[in-house]
Design an enzyme around this catalytic site. Structure first.
Site, PDB file in Angstrom:
ATOM      1  N   TYR A 142      11.817  -5.338 -11.224  1.00 20.93           N
ATOM      2  CA  TYR A 142      13.028  -4.698 -11.745  1.00 20.93           C
ATOM      3  C   TYR A 142      14.001  -5.713 -12.337  1.00 20.93           C
ATOM      4  CZ  TYR A 142      12.485   0.101  -9.935  1.00 20.93           C
ATOM      5  OH  TYR A 142      12.094   1.388  -9.703  1.00 20.93           O
ATOM      6  N   LYS A 188       0.003  -6.186  -3.063  1.00 16.28           N
ATOM      7  CA  LYS A 188      -1.241  -6.090  -3.850  1.00 16.28           C
ATOM      8  C   LYS A 188      -1.824  -7.495  -3.920  1.00 16.28           C
ATOM      9  CE  LYS A 188      -4.154  -3.706  -6.361  1.00 16.28           C
ATOM     10  NZ  LYS A 188      -4.973  -2.587  -5.860  1.00 16.28           N
ATOM     11  N   ASP A 220      -2.195   0.563  -2.950  1.00 18.76           N
ATOM     12  CA  ASP A 220      -2.969   1.780  -3.264  1.00 18.76           C
ATOM     13  C   ASP A 220      -3.429   2.447  -1.971  1.00 18.76           C
ATOM     14  OD1 ASP A 220      -4.575  -0.468  -2.847  1.00 18.76           O
ATOM     15  OD2 ASP A 220      -6.061   0.067  -4.365  1.00 18.76           O
ATOM     16  N   ASP A 244       9.832   1.801  -4.460  1.00 20.30           N
ATOM     17  CA  ASP A 244      10.302   2.954  -5.244  1.00 20.30           C
ATOM     18  C   ASP A 244       9.247   4.058  -5.181  1.00 20.30           C
ATOM     19  OD1 ASP A 244      11.866   4.431  -7.137  1.00 20.30           O
ATOM     20  OD2 ASP A 244      10.431   3.819  -8.677  1.00 20.30           O
ATOM     21  N   ASP A 248       9.130   7.784  -2.647  1.00 23.43           N
ATOM     22  CA  ASP A 248       8.995   9.156  -3.170  1.00 23.43           C
ATOM     23  C   ASP A 248       7.824   9.878  -2.496  1.00 23.43           C
ATOM     24  OD1 ASP A 248      11.107   8.821  -5.004  1.00 23.43           O
ATOM     25  OD2 ASP A 248      10.046   9.972  -6.542  1.00 23.43           O
TER      26      ASP A 248
END
Ligand code: IPM
Ligand code: MN
Length: 360
Positions: A142, A188, A220, A244, A248
């Site tokens: 970001y 990751k 993942d 982020d 959700d």
């Protein structure tokens, strides 16, 4: 009388209506606790662009820096979607996070017993879920440079410095010590150098916390595990973008994005906001669920203002109002009692006064 300065940034879409509903609750807290909350208002996001040309003015940032805590509704909407990247309403959020040094974002995902059957997942999978997502908020892709786009290429940079990973790891381990003693660090590392770096540092910091169990998971797999067996998680710590996305996913485990509060904390400042967005499709109609904003106020009372009993009373009140069958539109099903934004807030207020009397 103790008094606190609260910077109030209602923002766009449903932001102003959920903010109004939550401030009513906070006013009641003031009466019950005999403390004063002084509100200072400013516009951020799309409405600020319309008024001043910029999503966050210097004056507004300074106002926040003078406050004991910041409350933010939501920003954004279709009206401003085609603006250039650096002028979009969302920039207000990023500038607040950066400008106030709010590096740690806490997103608790709690399934209220009354809502266990509202999730798109089966009740036995979600009932009892209590996960804290700790999202790094001022670094990673970001904020990394270089970034940009031209006709043939677009690029961002995912970068973390040692101190950024260390401090967010400390936040996660400290929280786990007060909860169920488990941290899952999500990265990751099988592909990204920055993730291997993240993982190595989390392992180092973990040496200070022998009483906390540490596990690592690729992002993942974590996304999949969150919908498969969400109860396996206690604290999840992860980078800005992974957090982020995962928050959700975690939110839908609870049945509604309208139920999730968040705290964004740094060394000096604190900002509280719902995880949901500005929901322009239902704005101004009194349909929005104010509970995420109300519970953000609850987090503010517990984490920043040293009024944890009032924070807990709000939490209990919300749970009991839901238990009695009251629902805003997005959660409504046959047999429920349908209420609007304002009515939901009044119900919480009434309940809270009762609850607080019982634990005073
Ligand atoms: C969030 C939002 C923001 C983010 C956007 C609106 C900038 O999605 O707080 O989760 O991506 O951080
Ligand atoms: Mn998001």
């Amino acid at each position: 009388m103790e008094s606190y300065k609260i910077a109030v940034l209602p923002g766009d879409g449903i932001g102003p209506e959920v903010m109004q509903a939550a401030l009513k609750v906070l006013d009641t807290v003031g009466e019950i606790e005999n403390v004063r909350f002084d509100y200072e208002y400013a516009q951020v996001g799309g409405c600020a662009i319309d008024e001043t040309g910029a999503p966050l003015s210097k004056e507004t940032l300074q106002m926040c820096q003078r406050s004991d805590a910041v409350l933010l509704g939501a920003v954004g909407g279709p009206k401003w979607e085609s603006l250039p990247q650096d002028q979009k309403p969302e920039q207000a959020l990023l500038k607040l996070r950066g400008g106030l040094g709010l590096y740690s974002n806490l997103r608790p995902t709690v399934v209220f017993p009354a809502l266990a059957d509202a999730s798109s997942l089966r009740e036995e999978i979600v009932s009892g879920v209590d996960v804290m997502v700790v999202r790094e908020l001022t670094g990673g892709i970001y904020f990394g440079t270089p970034k940009g786009a031209d006709k043939n290429k677009g690029w961002n940079t995912m970068v973390y410095e040692r101190h950024e990973v260390e401090r967010i790891a400390h936040v996660a381990f400290d929280l786990a010590q007060k909860r169920n003693g488990r941290v899952c660090s999500v990265d990751k590392a099988n592909v990204l150098d920055v993730s291997q770096f993240w993982r190595d540092i989390v392992v180092e910091v973990h040496k200070d916390y022998p009483d906390v169990e540490l596990e690592h998971m690729y992002v993942d797999n974590a996304a999949m595990q969150l919908v498969r067996t969400p109860k396996q998680f206690d604290v999840i710590v992860t980078s800005n973008m992974f957090g982020d996305i995962l928050s959700d996913i975690a939110s839908m485990v609870t049945g509604s994005l309208g139920m999730l509060p968040s705290a964004s904390l740094g060394e000096k400042y604190a900002l509280y906001e719902p995880v949901h967005g500005s929901a322009p499709d239902i704005a101004g109609q009194g349909k929005a669920n104010p509970l995420a904003m109300i519970m953000s106020v609850s987090m503010m009372l517990s984490y920043t203002l040293d009024l944890p009993k009032a924070g807990a009373a709000i939490q209990t009140a919300v749970s009991e109002v839901l238990e009695e069958g009251y629902r805003t539109g997005e959660l409504y099903r046959q047999g429920d009692k349908l209420v609007n934004t304002d009515e939901m807030s009044d119900l919480v207020i009434k309940k809270m006064a009762e609850v607080r009397e019982n634990i005073a």
